[in-house]
Design an enzyme around this catalytic site. Structure first.
Site, PDB file in Angstrom:
ATOM      1  N   LYS A 114       0.921  -1.214   0.063  1.00 54.81           N
ATOM      2  CA  LYS A 114      -0.140   0.225   0.061  1.00 54.81           C
ATOM      3  C   LYS A 114       0.934   1.227   0.085  1.00 54.81           C
ATOM      4  O   LYS A 114       0.588   2.310  -0.508  1.00 54.81           O
ATOM      5  CB  LYS A 114      -1.011  -0.078   1.162  1.00 54.81           C
ATOM      6  CG  LYS A 114      -2.159  -0.955   1.205  1.00 54.81           C
ATOM      7  CD  LYS A 114      -3.231  -0.515   1.865  1.00 54.81           C
ATOM      8  CE  LYS A 114      -4.586  -1.479   1.946  1.00 54.81           C
ATOM      9  NZ  LYS A 114      -5.431  -1.236   2.763  1.00 54.81           N
ATOM     10  N   LYS A 205     -10.508  -7.767 -10.716  1.00 51.87           N
ATOM     11  CA  LYS A 205     -11.428  -8.109  -9.893  1.00 51.87           C
ATOM     12  C   LYS A 205     -12.527  -7.289  -9.771  1.00 51.87           C
ATOM     13  O   LYS A 205     -12.517  -5.864 -10.272  1.00 51.87           O
ATOM     14  CB  LYS A 205     -10.744  -7.899  -8.425  1.00 51.87           C
ATOM     15  CG  LYS A 205     -10.457  -9.072  -7.640  1.00 51.87           C
ATOM     16  CD  LYS A 205      -9.725  -8.885  -6.346  1.00 51.87           C
ATOM     17  CE  LYS A 205     -10.784  -8.664  -5.276  1.00 51.87           C
ATOM     18  NZ  LYS A 205     -10.062  -8.359  -3.708  1.00 51.87           N
ATOM     19  N   LYS A 208     -15.672  -1.533  -6.900  1.00 55.96           N
ATOM     20  CA  LYS A 208     -16.829  -0.552  -6.757  1.00 55.96           C
ATOM     21  C   LYS A 208     -16.035   0.705  -7.588  1.00 55.96           C
ATOM     22  O   LYS A 208     -16.762   1.606  -7.729  1.00 55.96           O
ATOM     23  CB  LYS A 208     -16.965  -0.075  -5.429  1.00 55.96           C
ATOM     24  CG  LYS A 208     -15.931   0.252  -4.890  1.00 55.96           C
ATOM     25  CD  LYS A 208     -16.052   1.171  -3.479  1.00 55.96           C
ATOM     26  CE  LYS A 208     -14.692   1.771  -2.998  1.00 55.96           C
ATOM     27  NZ  LYS A 208     -15.193   3.183  -2.423  1.00 55.96           N
TER      28      LYS A 208
END
Ligand code: TRP
Length: 343
Positions: A114, A205, A208
């Site tokens: 990250k 994947k 959203k």
């Protein structure tokens, strides 16, 4: 047995969220016996470790709570809350920061992923994120923590922190036995966490944040929208094979079959035993029907709840009150073990 698990709040919940974590939570709740308990929470405190929009965090927290309720988390049986209403999470994290080692945190792959190339610009919260996660579960004396593969390392860390804390600070009785402050939690593999991919690109994947709404089935979608999205899903011109091996190199076909298998609680081979040799002209309507049947009751409840945010608020407030009560003794033990003076 006490199951504790958290999920980061997001809005626009979709089929991938449902077949990934949420359905597993519901199944775990439904499998609980007398005297066993589930604590499920929204990890809103974890969400501030990355740049975020406060308004989105707030609406995402309500939406995620509504989705969990709509999918079957029952606040009468499970304790459902958001971390921010239970200050003990933050407090215990600080206490555990004294035990967690820099070297341990430096090895966490999620932090490396990250923070990417810009480690110096990453927040301190992103670095100590796994310590908060340890606090989340140790606070409730969790015995079992359902987590996906990507979170196993964090759970391992929680065990290391608990072990060292117990070793360094747990009070001893008259005969020198330790009375451990924390229970060591075991990871449990979610029974069947399907990895659902985009309907437009079988290598990505379902997400959203994909710009194309056609790439995902949202939990609020109605029957017509679901059928339209499935019919428009990207595929290839070949008929379905009769065994899984025949799906190699066909990511979109594999994804649709995976979704069918997950929704019908069967295996890919079982689905192909029924549909092998058929084209998508036959398979897609069958998949659409199955999805509508599964998701309709959920989307109905979800829309009702989203129209009544006060109800969601009230449920979270009750869950948080239960969580605070349940966390208090362990938090007090941790303060005491460290020699911190408190009344
Ligand atoms: N880090 C987890 C994730 O991103 C969410 C989480 C926070 C969690 N606290 C937890 C999961 C405690 C299990 C237990 O998926």
């Amino acid at each position: 047995m006490r199951v504790v698990s958290g999920i980061q709040p997001t809005g626009n919940l979709h089929l991938g969220n449902y077949l990934g974590a949420i359905r597993n939570w519901v199944r775990m709740q439904d499998a609980m016996k007398e005297g066993q308990e589930c604590y499920f929470f929204l990890a809103d405190l974890h969400a501030i470790s990355m740049p975020h929009d406060p308004a989105e965090l707030k609406s995402g927290t309500l939406e995620m709570a509504a989705a969990l309720l709509a999918c079957g988390i029952d606040p009468a049986r499970s304790t459902l809350f958001n971390q921010a209403q239970v200050p003990a999470h933050v407090e215990l994290q600080w206490l555990l920061n004294g035990t967690a080692r820099m070297g341990w945190l430096n090895r966490m792959t999620q932090f490396k992923d990250k923070s990417g190339k810009n480690r110096e610009g990453a927040s301190a919260a992103l670095f100590t994120y796994p310590v908060l996660q340890a606090a989340d579960v140790l606070l409730y004396q969790a015995t079992h923590v359902p987590v996906g593969e990507d979170q196993k390392q964090h759970l391992e860390l929680a065990r290391d922190i608990a072990t060292k804390f117990n070793h360094d600070y747990a009070p001893k009785n008259e005969i020198g036995e330790e009375a451990p402050v924390f229970t060591l939690p075991e990871p449990i593999n979610p029974p069947q966490a399907a990895r659902i991919m985009s309907l437009r690109d079988g290598s990505k994947k379902m997400s959203k944040s994909d710009v194309s709404e056609m790439s995902r089935i949202e939990l609020v979608d109605n029957a017509d929208t679901i059928m339209k999205k499935i019919k428009k899903a990207k595929t290839d011109p070949e008929p379905l094979p009769s065994e899984e091996a025949g799906l190699a190199g066909r990511p979109e076909a594999l994804n649709l079959v995976t979704i069918y298998a997950a929704l019908s609680d069967s295996s890919i081979d079982a689905v192909l035993a029924d549909f092998g040799g058929e084209g998508f002209g036959k398979f897609k309507p069958a998949l659409g029907e199955l999805m509508i049947e599964t998701l309709s009751p959920i989307s109905q409840r979800l829309r009702d709840l989203l129209d009544d945010p006060e109800e969601i608020d009230a449920i979270l407030a009750r869950g948080a009150a239960k969580a605070r009560e349940s966390a208090a003794p362990t938090l007090a033990d941790a303060y005491r073990a460290l020699g911190l003076l408190r009344h």
